[in-house]
Enzyme design. Structure first.
Site, PDB file in Angstrom:
ATOM      1  N   LYS B  80      -1.149   6.530   1.407  1.00 59.03           N
ATOM      2  CA  LYS B  80      -1.052   5.188   1.499  1.00 59.03           C
ATOM      3  C   LYS B  80      -0.079   4.796   2.467  1.00 59.03           C
ATOM      4  O   LYS B  80       1.141   5.370   2.396  1.00 59.03           O
ATOM      5  CB  LYS B  80      -1.114   4.488   0.589  1.00 59.03           C
ATOM      6  CG  LYS B  80      -1.512   2.889   0.691  1.00 59.03           C
ATOM      7  CD  LYS B  80      -1.540   1.934  -0.598  1.00 59.03           C
ATOM      8  CE  LYS B  80      -1.897   0.414  -0.266  1.00 59.03           C
ATOM      9  NZ  LYS B  80      -1.629  -0.332  -1.438  1.00 59.03           N
ATOM     10  N   SER B 155      -5.689  -3.522  -1.788  1.00 64.57           N
ATOM     11  CA  SER B 155      -4.984  -3.313  -0.486  1.00 64.57           C
ATOM     12  C   SER B 155      -5.269  -1.891  -0.103  1.00 64.57           C
ATOM     13  O   SER B 155      -5.473  -1.315   0.900  1.00 64.57           O
ATOM     14  CB  SER B 155      -3.624  -3.521  -0.135  1.00 64.57           C
ATOM     15  OG  SER B 155      -2.837  -2.576  -1.128  1.00 64.57           O
ATOM     16  N   SER B 179      -4.311  -3.031  -6.418  1.00 63.21           N
ATOM     17  CA  SER B 179      -4.610  -2.356  -5.083  1.00 63.21           C
ATOM     18  C   SER B 179      -5.014  -0.876  -5.227  1.00 63.21           C
ATOM     19  O   SER B 179      -5.377  -0.401  -4.309  1.00 63.21           O
ATOM     20  CB  SER B 179      -3.411  -2.559  -4.191  1.00 63.21           C
ATOM     21  OG  SER B 179      -3.282  -3.683  -3.659  1.00 63.21           O
TER      22      SER B 179
END
Lengths: 100, 510, 504
Positions: B80, B155, B179
């Site tokens: 990420k 997210s 997330s």
């Protein structure tokens, strides 16, 4: 309490150093009012007898030995991301305000 | 589609260990897959194929030389973009960091490299991890591999979508209010938020320091456990890192057994506010566990209903301070107003241009919550709610071993559907936020497809702080039961993306 | 800028009571910084490093970086708190102070807010006239220093008129303890001297604890002075100003005195004092207005989520308390006796802020008299000429070495003064300078005898006079020998040898 004025939002934007446009201020003023109304709910149960929690896992006295680490950057590394530098220092435009 | 990319990380690790397949082959297969489908999915912000293949070749050499390597050595991984990677762009999905090359690796990234894993690139995310849909990425949204018109969650939608679309066997994510878990829920994958402090936050671009936690994003519970074992552990660079050693999560999966396990269903999160198909699959999963000897009991967590409110005060407050460092001086974007300006004006213009609307919204909100005269009513009260949520957990865990909830209220919604309604967007995290406030660990694993829309549904388990192994036990057990029921992984039922390629590529970033 | 009107000092004191408050920042000399394992430039070993060479990702506030508290800095802070007579908090916490400024890498400063490490103390401060004050301490808290800005363009090197600025983050994150006094009442006309004596006492404490280099000229010790006046016979405190940039002992005293006179002039005319930050200008001996305090000073303090509470154990506190050095005032009384100084001699040392220097010089081997002589004599003269503090010019070790060279007869006082100039100019240690400049007294009797014999031979009349018992005639020969030796001979020894050779 959730009544927020455009002037307040402009003041907050100044504190947060964001040059919001007039439209953004207008938009955010309305949104912030709604959001604050929703989150104000916390005060219903946050009575004086409840202690605040700032860390989810309680710990204390976490210290580092006073020894130079292996992550000291070279000046080249330190300045590598700088939008502008003079080769050894970061360059910024003239400063309006004074030190705090 | 190459068989290699459909293997779990554990299986691929075994094939690599046996010499059946090389890391270069496995890496190339995943790079090929990315080239084929990422135009449609847009899970990646940056792919470094060349460096990945070099790393893979190095692992192959080490293996040939007889080096002892870990279970995941040679296995590709997606990272990420919230984690900084030395010499690889790290933007946290924000324009303000476009082009920045960090001079250091985040601790979880370093650990993954040390384990011999092969970073493929950086995955898309809502800007600074603020969002539940990746629509707030400055670089365009990620698309849900189950339906490219829909959100992949957020997210960490990029990490979840990369794993769900077989672009990577596993990925690293970050979870501040859900997330990792909510994207897992909407993409039919597994996501774990470890206990706060289990995985170092050093090198994770901070959203809300007291809530952020790095964790695994995978297709199987065992893969999550193997990755968890790699990244967890004490890091002296993070003061909040837990110093005590951890038991093996992989062992917990392998020994999974729910006989006698007491599972608490949180009454407040089993309500009409959740989509019917989400609740249906949730209860079916519980019944399966009950049939294996688990005991299902209802528990009450009366303060969970205040959790979102507290979260949307604490997060913006901490974020408003954490994001102050993006000021155009030492790294990242610099925007100079027309005709020049003072450094104050340059900073303000840079932040105006470099931050998206959701980031500005939360910074202003957080600045307000901390400002003189409002602190006690807002931030102070939110910290008290945090205590109350912790007490709810304590009370519940006094009588049950783990808690169970649906991971999120609905299946994946349409891109754009909630973009203009921040409050509706915030409600996505209703079931995931309490864990972050209290620091306890949580896992989301696929529970099936909602009958009404055929989209994935997740079930979340929560355990007491430091009892992450319990999640792998119950998750591993349920996964086995469901696989037997379904006759194979749920992702086998996802659409074949290769037919979507051109269609979505042309459309570009929605 | 128009020069501010000042009221005569005595007149000001007649009309108003001065109330002062002092904030002293002490830079700790730990090896590494407060929250980062970068080398600490406030430690002499790293002082003067090239810009941006003493930084880690933490010092630059790079995305993803995290602070970790330096345990040694916490110990130093606790020791300092104890030496200030403070209570050490059972639990203390760091907080973020949020404001944007380019020298502040994260745009927040990690400091302490409502839970400082130490609070409620008192420091005994003695003035030249013998008055003893108990200065009340409100708190001492830990925080980090900011980086350094250099303003380029414009004429003054100041912020006004600069075209752009350069930022060096070496100092960013240097451990600081900020010591805040409560309002100090009752000093009256002695307020300026008390301010100076207080800071000098803090310096003594920091040095005797060994926790700071405490060199004002390097910014290791920085003082902000709050001054307000209230009309005689009234109760409420007047509006205060905060004077910053007061970087030497002499300027502390001058700045407080200046503010008293300036405020008195305004108040006497019916004007009002603006609550503001003012800047001290050493060159003109004046202060100028800075930033007015306003609603914009909303620092949005909140508990630092990246750091955990500091909860020193009772054992640690007692361990540190047990090894505290003697309090400055008590030590002064003891040293005065031990050194055998007269009241006047001792006051000279104290007023010069040189107590620590003399102590350390004696510890390094000099006699108390020699240590006092060099510090309050030549070094103070040089300091006054250079508008700085004597302590900044030389180290106690250097002075002790100088005194030893005189004691050994290697240097005369006159030569020693030349050597000292070399020390101040940074040419090295006294012995190195003696060597490099060839300044040593000629103590080789052979060389002296040769010169004496030559002089006697060329002045037979003088030789005859000496032999007749007119010893004073030797002066002419001594003068010739000293001249031949370029002054690098001990005149007393030359005299002895002249008489010896003349008789021979």
């Amino acid at each position: 309490m959730s009544e927020i004025s455009a002037e307040q939002v402009a003041h907050l934007a100044n504190l947060a150093r964001i040059a919001l446009t007039e439209e953004e201020i207008e938009h955010l003023t309305a949104e912030l009012g709604q959001i604050m109304q929703a989150v104000e709910k916390v005060s219903e149960v946050a009575t004086p007898d409840v202690p605040p929690t700032s860390h989810p896992i309680p710990m204390h006295n976490v210290f580092r030995d006073d020894v130079v680490g292996d992550n000291v950057l070279s000046p080249e590394q330190a300045l590598s991301g700088a939008p502008e530098s003079d080769g050894s220092r970061f360059v910024v435009s003239a400063i309006l305000g004074e030190e705090q | 589609m190459s068989d290699l990319i459909r293997l779990s990380a554990a299986e691929l690790g075994e094939r690599l260990a046996s010499g059946d397949v090389s890391s270069v082959e496995a890496t190339q297969a995943h790079l090929d897959r990315i080239a084929a489908v990422d135009g449609a999915v847009h899970a990646f912000l940056h792919v470094d194929g060349e460096r990945a293949l070099e790393t893979a070749a190095d692992i192959d050499r080490r293996r040939a030389a007889g080096d002892r390597l870990g279970a995941l050595a040679g296995v590709p991984i997606a990272i990420k973009d919230v984690l900084v990677t030395e010499g690889m762009p790290s933007t946290a999905g924000s324009r303000i960091l476009q082009g920045w090359l960090p001079p250091y690796d985040a601790t979880p990234v370093r650990l993954v490299r040390e384990a011999g894993m092969v970073p493929l690139g950086k995955t898309n995310m809502d800007e600074f991890a603020m969002g539940s849909s990746t629509e707030h990425s400055a670089y365009g949204p990620t698309h849900n591999p189950w339906d490219l018109e829909r959100i992949p969650g957020g997210s960490g939608g990029g990490s979840a979508a990369s794993v769900a679309s077989f672009e990577a066997p596993l990925a690293l994510g970050s979870d501040t209010g859900g997330s990792i878990r909510q994207p897992a829920h909407v993409t039919g994958t597994v996501g774990v938020k470890p206990t706060y402090g289990a995985v170092s936050r050093y090198g994770s671009i901070a959203l809300a320091s007291s809530l952020d936690q790095i964790g695994p994003v995978t297709r199987t519970v065992l893969d999550a456990a193997l990755l968890h074992d790699v990244i967890a552990g004490h890091d002296p660079h993070d003061s909040t890192s837990i110093p005590e050693p951890w038991p093996s999560m992989a062992d917990a999966v392998r020994r999974a057994d729910v006989a006698g396990l007491r599972i608490g269903v949180v009454k407040q999160l089993d309500s009409d506010g959740f989509q019917a198909g989400v609740r249906q699959r949730f209860h079916e999963a519980l019944e399966l566990l009950e049939r294996q000897g688990a005991e299902i009991v209802e528990v009450s967590a009366p303060h969970f209903e205040y959790a979102i409110a507290a979260y949307y005060l604490i997060l913006p407050a901490e974020a408003s301070s954490n994001l102050a460092k993006f000021d155009s001086v030492r790294f990242g974007l610099r925007v100079t107003p027309d005709g020049g300006g003072t450094v104050e004006q340059v900073m303000a213009a840079t932040r105006e241009a470099g931050f998206g609307p959701e980031v500005k919204r939360r910074i202003i909100l957080g600045t307000y919550a901390l400002s003189a005269g409002y602190y006690d009513a807002y931030y102070g009260s939110a910290q008290k709610v945090r205590t109350l949520v912790q007490r709810d957990f304590d009370a519940a865990f006094a009588s049950v071993d783990v808690l169970a909830t649906p991971t999120a209220p609905t299946t994946a919604f349409k891109l754009g559907e909630k973009l203009d309604d921040p409050l509706a967007m915030y409600l996505n995290d209703v079931a995931t936020i309490p864990a972050n406030l209290a620091g306890v660990p949580g896992i989301s694993i696929p529970a099936g497809l909602a009958p009404e829309d055929g989209l994935p549904v997740g079930i979340q388990f929560l355990a007491p702080a430091r009892e992450d192994a319990r999640l792998y036990n119950v998750g591993g057990a349920l996964e086995q039961l469901l696989l037997a029921e379904w006759g194979g992984p749920i992702l086998d039922r996802a659409p074949d993306l290769s037919t979507h390629e051109l269609l979505a590529t042309e459309e570009g970033a929605v | 800028m128009a020069r501010a009107e000042l009221m005569d000092y005595d007149k000001a004191l007649e009309l108003f009571e001065p109330v002062i408050g002092l904030e002293v920042h002490v830079e700790l000399n730990t090896t590494t910084k407060m929250f980062s394992p970068a080398p600490n430039p406030a430690n002499s070993a790293f002082h003067g490093a090239e810009p941006n060479t003493l930084v880690t990702p933490v010092c630059l506030g790079l995305p993803g970086s995290l602070p970790v508290v330096n345990g040694a800095a916490v110990r130093s802070s606790i020791s300092l708190g104890l030496a200030l007579g403070c209570t050490i908090a059972e639990s203390s916490r760091f907080a973020r102070k949020n404001y944007f400024y380019p020298d502040l890498a994260k745009n927040y400063q990690i400091s302490q807010y409502d839970e400082p490490i130490a609070y409620e103390g008192s420091v005994e401060v003695e003035l030249a006239n013998g008055r003893v004050f108990q200065v009340p301490i409100e708190r001492a808290h830990m925080e980090e220093d900011a980086g350094k800005l250099t303003h380029v363009g414009g004429s003054t090197g100041r912020i006004q008129g600069a075209e752009y600025s350069l930022v060096d983050y070496n100092r960013a994150g240097v451990p600081l303890v900020e010591i805040v006094t409560k309002p100090i009442f009752g000093a009256e006309a002695d307020a300026p001297e008390l301010a100076k004596a207080y800071v000098s006492t803090i310096r003594d404490i920091a040095l005797s604890l060994g926790i700071s280099e405490a060199r004002m000229e390097r910014g290791n010790l920085r003082c902000d002075a709050n001054v307000s006046l209230r009309p005689r016979g009234t109760e409420p405190l007047g509006t205060r100003t905060e004077t910053k940039n007061v970087n030497s002992f002499r300027s502390i005293e001058r700045a407080v005195r200046y503010e008293i006179q300036r405020q008195a002039a305004i108040l006497a005319k019916g004007g009002t004092i603006t609550q503001e930050t003012r800047h001290w200008h050493e060159d003109t001996g004046t202060t100028s207005p800075g930033r007015p305090k306003s609603d914009a000073d909303d620092y949005r303090y909140f508990p630092e989520p990246d750091l955990l509470p500091v909860e020193p154990s009772r054992e640690l506190i007692e361990e540190l308390r047990a090894v505290l050095p003697e309090p400055p005032a008590a030590r002064r009384r003891r040293l005065k006796g031990e050194w055998g100084f007269t009241d006047l001699e001792f006051q000279d040392v104290v007023n010069g802020g040189l107590l620590v220097e003399v102590t350390l010089t004696v510890a390094a081997g000099a006699t108390p008299a020699a240590a006092r002589k060099w510090w309050t004599g030549e070094l103070t003269r040089l300091a006054n000429a250079g508008q700085t503090d004597a302590a900044s010019l030389a180290t106690p070790e250097q002075v002790a070495e100088l005194a030893a060279l005189v004691g050994e007869g290697v240097l005369t006082d006159r030569l020693a003064r030349q050597v000292l100039e070399g020390v101040v100019a940074g040419e090295g240690s006294p012995r190195e300078i003696v060597e490099a400049r060839g300044l040593a007294v000629v103590s080789d009797d052979g060389a002296l005898v040769a010169a004496i014999d030559e002089a006697l031979a060329s002045q037979p009349d003088v030789l005859a006079k000496i032999r007749d018992g007119k010893v004073q005639a030797a002066g002419a020969v001594i003068g010739a020998v000293m001249k031949a030796m370029h002054g690098k001979a001990d005149a007393a020894r030359v005299r002895e040898l002249v008489l010896e050779r003349a008789q021979g």
